[in-house]
Every structure is written in structure tokens, then in C-alpha cells.
Write a protein that holds these residues in place. Structure first.
Motif: not given
Length: 242
Positions: A227-236
Motif C-alpha cells: 500500500i505504501l509503495a502504491f502511495l509513493r507512486q502517486n506522490s502521496y
């Protein structure tokens, strides 16, 4: 202090790491709240997945000949520490998970489901926005073209034109893949064109979940890291809802 409903039985509290933190002693920089939405067909395991994410039993989940969830419900995890850092300090994460009625639904119309979820999104995530929406699919049920349209259309209408950037495919019943003698790579290699196109449209954001894993601690940690990796892809960034 915001706690889950049953601290004693909360798997996230007991297993993922060092217990609870008092929110009154925390600065905003030390805490991250993640707003998550669960969507999918009836009996795909949305509520069970919500309980896995929260490490609790907040959402009613059982085998039933009809749809179990008839209204939206928000669950909050305990504060999770020990696996993420921000600006050199330990980051405490809390998950806010919105469970929703399945669609197609055995007793609610499409319009009723749509309005129920829309209202809940604005009520719970209207101020801070939505981090990720999980499209819950059963790994042991092939996704055929005629099965895709209703749920995907509902997702698009709820989240708007940017739905692909904020959607993660979440496969439940992943233990069935292993029991059938497949690896996840082999499973995806033989998947239907409909599923492969859907995965490509959401930029290969997917998670396989084994709700019967022998190590719930490790399973939860793996999910949270992804989940945190996907958030990083979206720049949080969050998807703001109107």
C-alpha cells in the motif's frame, strides 16, 4: 485516543508491532492516516478483506446466499508503528477502511448502492480525500468480460476520470492458487484478456491476499508495504471527492 473496537482481539495491534501510541502526544508529522475504499461484487470477500486490513472483526462477514453488507461502514485500525519512517523519525500509520455493499446486490438497486457509497465517501473522506480504492476480486473465479462492466462502471462513476491512478486490484482467496499448484506468476500468465487489460489500466497495481495465512503478522506487513509503495507512486496525493 482513537482505538479499534476490540483492542484485545486486534491482530494489527497485537502482531504488527509495538502496540498503541497516544495520539495526544503526537505531532502531525509522526502520524499518517490512510483512507481506503473497498468495492466489488457480492461474496467476493470485501468485508473479510477489510477485517484483514484492520486486524479486527469490525465488518460482518459470512457465507450467505444473499448480500451480507447493505450499508457502508467505516473501520479504523490501531496506530501501527515500526515499519515506516518520515523525516528521520518513526511514522505511525492508521488505516481508515470504508466497507461498501457489493454490486450487483441481491436486494439493492444500482442507484441505491451508488448513492449509499457516494454519501459515505463524502462524509468520511470528503475533507482529506481518498488514498486508494481496492477493487476486490476472487482469485478462484475467472473474470469474464460480461462480469467486468457493472463493477467497473460503478467505480468509474464514483471516482471520476482519474479512477485508474487510485485503484488497486485486490485478489482474495489467494490460498486457492497455491492449492491448485500455481504460483502467482503462473496464475497471471494464464489469466483472461479481460483481467490482463484491467490490470494494465490500473498500472499493474495489485495485491494477492491469503486470509488464511499461517502468519497474519507477515501477511499484514506485506499488504501495508505494498500500500505504501502504491502511495509513493502517486506522490502521496489523494483523490478529492465532491
Amino acid at each position: 485516543m482513537m482505538l479499534c473496537r476490540d483492542t484485545e482481539s486486534c491482530v494489527t495491534c497485537k502482531l504488527i508491532h509495538q502496540g498503541l501510541q497516544d495520539e495526544s502526544t503526537m505531532s502531525d508529522d509522526s502520524k499518517m492516516t490512510l483512507n481506503l475504499l473497498l468495492l466489488g461484487k457480492t461474496q467476493n470477500g470485501k468485508s473479510a478483506m477489510g477485517n484483514t486490513l484492520l486486524g479486527s472483526t469490525d465488518f460482518a462477514s459470512c457465507l450467505s446466499p444473499c448480500s451480507v453488507t447493505t450499508s457502508c461502514s467505516l473501520g479504523r485500525s490501531c496506530l501501527i508503528s515500526g515499519f515506516a519512517r518520515r523525516q528521520g523519525g518513526e511514522l505511525n500509520v492508521q488505516l481508515c477502511v470504508l466497507d461498501t455493499p457489493g454490486y450487483p446486490h441481491s436486494s439493492l438497486s444500482r442507484e441505491q448502492v451508488l448513492q449509499e457509497v457516494k454519501s459515505a465517501l463524502v462524509q468520511h473522506f470528503g475533507e482529506k480525500g481518498l488514498h486508494l480504492a481496492f477493487l476486490v476480486l476472487r482469485a478462484d473465479v475467472p473474470l469474464c468480460e460480461e462480469e467486468e462492466d457493472p463493477t467497473i462502471q460503478l467505480l468509474q462513476e464514483l471516482l471520476g476520470p482519474n479512477w485508474k491512478s487510485y485503484t488497486v486490484i485486490l485478489f482474495t482467496h489467494a490460498d486457492q492458487i497455491e492449492e491448485a499448484g500455481f504460483t502467482t506468476e503462473q496464475y497471471l500468465h494464464t489469466a483472461s484478456d479481460t483481467l490482463l487489460k484491467l490490470m494494465q489500466s490500473v498500472q499493474q497495481k495489485y495485491i494477492f491476499v491469503d486470509n488464511h495465512a499461517t502468519s497474519l503478522k507477515q501477511e499484514n506487513l506485506n499488504i501495508l508495504r505494498k500500500i505504501l509503495a502504491f502511495l509513493r507512486q502517486n506522490s502521496y496525493q489523494t483523490l478529492l471527492l465532491k
